[in-house]
Structures are given as C-alpha cells and as structure tokens.
Design a protein around this motif. Structure first.
Motif, PDB file in Angstrom:
ATOM      1  N   GLU A 192      -4.502   6.005   1.813  1.00 37.88           N
ATOM      2  CA  GLU A 192      -3.094   6.296   2.135  1.00 37.88           C
ATOM      3  C   GLU A 192      -2.646   7.638   1.535  1.00 37.88           C
ATOM      4  N   ILE A 193      -3.209   8.005   0.385  1.00 36.19           N
ATOM      5  CA  ILE A 193      -2.810   9.295  -0.210  1.00 36.19           C
ATOM      6  C   ILE A 193      -3.713  10.452   0.244  1.00 36.19           C
ATOM      7  N   GLY A 194      -4.719  10.149   1.084  1.00 31.93           N
ATOM      8  CA  GLY A 194      -5.491  11.230   1.693  1.00 31.93           C
ATOM      9  C   GLY A 194      -6.946  11.348   1.286  1.00 31.93           C
ATOM     10  N   VAL A 195      -7.464  10.394   0.506  1.00 32.26           N
ATOM     11  CA  VAL A 195      -8.884  10.427   0.128  1.00 32.26           C
ATOM     12  C   VAL A 195      -9.737  10.127   1.371  1.00 32.26           C
ATOM     13  N   ASP A 196     -10.750  10.972   1.630  1.00 33.10           N
ATOM     14  CA  ASP A 196     -11.619  10.713   2.792  1.00 33.10           C
ATOM     15  C   ASP A 196     -13.090  10.537   2.405  1.00 33.10           C
ATOM     16  N   THR A 197     -13.429  10.793   1.131  1.00 37.31           N
ATOM     17  CA  THR A 197     -14.805  10.616   0.653  1.00 37.31           C
ATOM     18  C   THR A 197     -14.765   9.790  -0.625  1.00 37.31           C
ATOM     19  N   LEU A 198     -15.553   8.717  -0.656  1.00 36.59           N
ATOM     20  CA  LEU A 198     -15.538   7.803  -1.802  1.00 36.59           C
ATOM     21  C   LEU A 198     -16.916   7.707  -2.437  1.00 36.59           C
ATOM     22  N   PHE A 199     -16.965   7.933  -3.751  1.00 38.98           N
ATOM     23  CA  PHE A 199     -18.175   7.716  -4.543  1.00 38.98           C
ATOM     24  C   PHE A 199     -18.019   6.392  -5.289  1.00 38.98           C
ATOM     25  N   VAL A 200     -19.032   5.522  -5.192  1.00 36.85           N
ATOM     26  CA  VAL A 200     -18.981   4.247  -5.919  1.00 36.85           C
ATOM     27  C   VAL A 200     -20.236   4.107  -6.773  1.00 36.85           C
ATOM     28  N   SER A 201     -20.056   3.518  -7.939  1.00 36.32           N
ATOM     29  CA  SER A 201     -21.208   3.323  -8.819  1.00 36.32           C
ATOM     30  C   SER A 201     -21.153   1.927  -9.408  1.00 36.32           C
ATOM     31  N   ASN A 202     -22.311   1.417  -9.795  1.00 37.39           N
ATOM     32  CA  ASN A 202     -22.362   0.085 -10.389  1.00 37.39           C
ATOM     33  C   ASN A 202     -23.626  -0.072 -11.237  1.00 37.39           C
ATOM     34  N   ALA A 203     -23.637  -1.136 -12.012  1.00 38.03           N
ATOM     35  CA  ALA A 203     -24.847  -1.571 -12.707  1.00 38.03           C
ATOM     36  C   ALA A 203     -25.455  -2.681 -11.862  1.00 38.03           C
ATOM     37  N   ALA A 204     -26.786  -2.704 -11.744  1.00 36.02           N
ATOM     38  CA  ALA A 204     -27.428  -3.695 -10.882  1.00 36.02           C
ATOM     39  C   ALA A 204     -28.759  -4.152 -11.473  1.00 36.02           C
ATOM     40  N   ILE A 207       0.848  -1.202   0.000  1.00 38.32           N
ATOM     41  CA  ILE A 207       0.000   0.000   0.000  1.00 38.32           C
ATOM     42  C   ILE A 207       0.880   1.247   0.000  1.00 38.32           C
ATOM     43  N   LYS A 208       1.875   1.263   0.887  1.00 35.07           N
ATOM     44  CA  LYS A 208       2.753   2.443   1.020  1.00 35.07           C
ATOM     45  C   LYS A 208       3.592   2.657  -0.242  1.00 35.07           C
ATOM     46  N   GLU A 209       4.067   1.575  -0.837  1.00 34.09           N
ATOM     47  CA  GLU A 209       4.870   1.677  -2.062  1.00 34.09           C
ATOM     48  C   GLU A 209       4.043   2.256  -3.213  1.00 34.09           C
ATOM     49  N   THR A 210       2.803   1.761  -3.364  1.00 34.29           N
ATOM     50  CA  THR A 210       1.927   2.242  -4.435  1.00 34.29           C
ATOM     51  C   THR A 210       1.561   3.709  -4.217  1.00 34.29           C
ATOM     52  N   ALA A 211       1.260   4.052  -2.962  1.00 36.02           N
ATOM     53  CA  ALA A 211       0.916   5.445  -2.641  1.00 36.02           C
ATOM     54  C   ALA A 211       2.100   6.376  -2.932  1.00 36.02           C
ATOM     55  N   ALA A 212       3.310   5.927  -2.598  1.00 34.46           N
ATOM     56  CA  ALA A 212       4.513   6.735  -2.850  1.00 34.46           C
ATOM     57  C   ALA A 212       4.703   6.947  -4.358  1.00 34.46           C
ATOM     58  N   PHE A 213       4.448   5.907  -5.148  1.00 36.36           N
ATOM     59  CA  PHE A 213       4.554   6.011  -6.615  1.00 36.36           C
ATOM     60  C   PHE A 213       3.571   7.062  -7.139  1.00 36.36           C
ATOM     61  N   ILE A 214       2.322   7.005  -6.644  1.00 38.60           N
ATOM     62  CA  ILE A 214       1.290   7.952  -7.114  1.00 38.60           C
ATOM     63  C   ILE A 214       1.643   9.375  -6.692  1.00 38.60           C
ATOM     64  N   ARG A 215       2.117   9.546  -5.461  1.00 43.10           N
ATOM     65  CA  ARG A 215       2.537  10.874  -4.990  1.00 43.10           C
ATOM     66  C   ARG A 215       3.594  11.466  -5.924  1.00 43.10           C
ATOM     67  N   ALA A 216       4.579  10.645  -6.276  1.00 40.26           N
ATOM     68  CA  ALA A 216       5.676  11.110  -7.136  1.00 40.26           C
ATOM     69  C   ALA A 216       5.176  11.464  -8.540  1.00 40.26           C
ATOM     70  N   GLU A 217       4.186  10.707  -9.019  1.00 33.05           N
ATOM     71  CA  GLU A 217       3.660  10.922 -10.375  1.00 33.05           C
ATOM     72  C   GLU A 217       2.735  12.128 -10.458  1.00 33.05           C
ATOM     73  N   VAL A 218       1.962  12.344  -9.397  1.00 32.27           N
ATOM     74  CA  VAL A 218       0.834  13.273  -9.485  1.00 32.27           C
ATOM     75  C   VAL A 218       1.101  14.620  -8.819  1.00 32.27           C
ATOM     76  N   GLY A 219       1.844  14.608  -7.724  1.00 34.30           N
ATOM     77  CA  GLY A 219       2.049  15.862  -6.992  1.00 34.30           C
ATOM     78  C   GLY A 219       0.878  16.130  -6.067  1.00 34.30           C
ATOM     79  N   GLU A 220       0.032  17.120  -6.394  1.00 27.01           N
ATOM     80  CA  GLU A 220      -1.136  17.443  -5.560  1.00 27.01           C
ATOM     81  C   GLU A 220      -2.072  16.237  -5.515  1.00 27.01           C
TER      82      GLU A 220
END
Length: 274
Positions: A104-116, A9-22
């Motif tokens: 891990e990168i700081g998301v605190d609100t999640l929207f999820v969608s699906n077909a049902a 989890i930490k490795e992936t989050a670090a990769f995204i931080r480096a790629e994305v910045g904000e």
C-alpha cells in the motif's frame, strides 16, 4: 463499527506515510538471528510495532518488533525487525498484514529471510540457501475468505513465487565473491514443534530441501499483490532418520548468526544492483 481489512491496511499505511515522509520501494523481513543486517542500515526512522495502528506485536525471543527505514547498499529500504508467526496464535491475515501495508505504501520488491532445518544431504549447518520454490503445509491460506480485487486476483499464479531474475543476480554475486550459496525448496509448516525424524524424511521425499515455520504466508500475499520476491534460508540444523541431534531455539539463533556475513554481503550487493 469494526473496520474492514482494507480500511485497516489504508489506515496503517496513512500512519506510516505521516511518520516517515519519503517511502521505499524495497522491503526486507528479517528472520530469526538475521537481525544484524540492521547494523548495516543507515537508519533514518524507527517505529515500534506497538505504536503502529492495527499492527500485531511480536512475542518471540530474537524478534525485536520495529519497522526500520533507511539506506542499505545505497538503496532506501524498509525492514521489519521481527515478524509474526502462525504458531504465536495470529491468524493468517495478521501474519501477512505488514506485507499488505508495504504494498500500500509502494513497496514492489520483497526480501524475506528465515532460519530453517535442512534435509538435503548436501547441506551443512550454517549454509545459506536461496529459496527457489516452496511447499505450503500450513493448515490455512492467507488468501482464504473474501478477495479484495484492489489487493490482487482471486486465483493468483504461484509459478514463479520467487523471482528468477533476483535468484540469478544472487548467483552472479556468489560466483564473483566465491560464496557458497545453496538452492532449494522451502517447506512451510505451522510449528511450533521442531520436526520428527520421520517428518524430515517425508518433507524430503515430497521435494523439500529445508523446513521452517514462516515465510510462505508472506510470500503468497506478496505474489497476490504483484511484488517480486527474493527468499533466503539459513540452515541452522539438519534432520532425518539417521540424525540424532536435538535442535534448540538457542542453537538455531547461533547458526543463523554464523551465516550473517554471507547473508549481509549478498543482500547488500543485490540492493546495490537493483
């Protein structure tokens, strides 16, 4: 030596931080046929899943497989274009890994969608249903096994798995814009078969309004991680013992696309108000 789940989890989050910045505080998981929301995002960065360390790769038609960063409804967000399903052969830790990384990168609100598939007699194909609660019928829970206290408590409450405040906000938007929004309980099943007529009846008897093959694992993990969740289903087919139509993946995608404008309006306006 193999890396632990936490290290991944930490490795992936670090990769995204480096790629994305904000980094964003809001995450969106786009389900079957709902990928058009991407066309409304002012994209600042895209990352293919296959280039992200430790990420599974989506195998389902209609799921692109990209992390997207940009602005939607005036808010900076990240979106998963393509999710992972238990029926593809992933274990629950893999299915829910992106939610762990989001937190891990700081998301605190999640929207999820699906077909049902719908079994509530009030529903019509193409309706949009706000998920008020769920019933978990997957054979495995994503929290099974070692609990890392850094990620969340051993026995998390699921009393308000879907945020009441976010549901109220969506209802306000629907009233103001004269949008038909249904409410209901989502039943999560492993798939990949569509349901038998008897299963539809059973799911309705136990309290379900719609059924699908995703979402529940991600929502369990999001709650474990202390995130707020808003979930929505597009009713793409109807089932029960008196309904003889045979659902297909193509029909599901078509119905989801039809409901697209409603979904887009509600989510964009919610983001603007958060």
């Amino acid at each position: 030596m193999e890396k632990s789940y936490l290290e991944k989890i930490k490795e992936t989050a670090a990769f995204i931080r480096a790629e994305v910045g904000e980094l964003p505080k809001i995450g969106i998981i786009l389900g079957t046929g709902l990928g058009d929301l991407v066309n409304h995002i002012e994209i600042s960065k895209e990352i293919d899943y296959h280039s992200i360390p430790n990420f599974p790769v989506s195998t389902v038609e209609g799921h692109s497989g990209k992390l997207i960063f940009g602005n939607l409804g005036g808010k900076y967000i990240m979106a998963m274009q393509g999710r992972f399903h238990y029926y593809e052969g992933y274990d629950m830790k893999e299915v829910t890994f992106p939610v762990r990384v989001m937190k891990e990168i700081g998301v605190d609100t999640l929207f999820v969608s699906n077909a049902a598939g719908g079994m509530n007699k009030e529903f019509k194909v193409g309706d949009v249903m706000i998920i008020t609660d769920h019933i978990n019928l997957f054979p495995e829970n994503p929290l099974r096994g070692k609990n890392y206290n850094e990620l969340g408590p051993r026995f998390p409450a699921m009393t308000e798995a879907y945020s009441a405040a976010l549901i109220n906000m969506a209802d306000d938007i629907a009233r103001e814009d004269n949008i038909r929004l249904m409410h209901g309980v989502y039943v999560g099943t492993p798939g990949p078969t569509f349901e038998t007529p008897a299963e539809y009846e059973y799911f309705h008897i136990i309290g379900g309004d719609a059924v699908g093959m995703s979402t529940v694992p991600e929502v369990i993990v999001a709650n474990h991680a202390g995130m707020r969740v808003f979930g929505v289903s597009v009713i793409t087919d109807l089932g029960g013992k008196d309904i003889k139509e045979v659902p297909t993946h193509e029909e599901v995608q078509k119905a989801a696309v039809k409901a697209q404008p409603v979904m887009t309006t509600v989510i964009k306006q919610m983001l603007a108000r958060i």
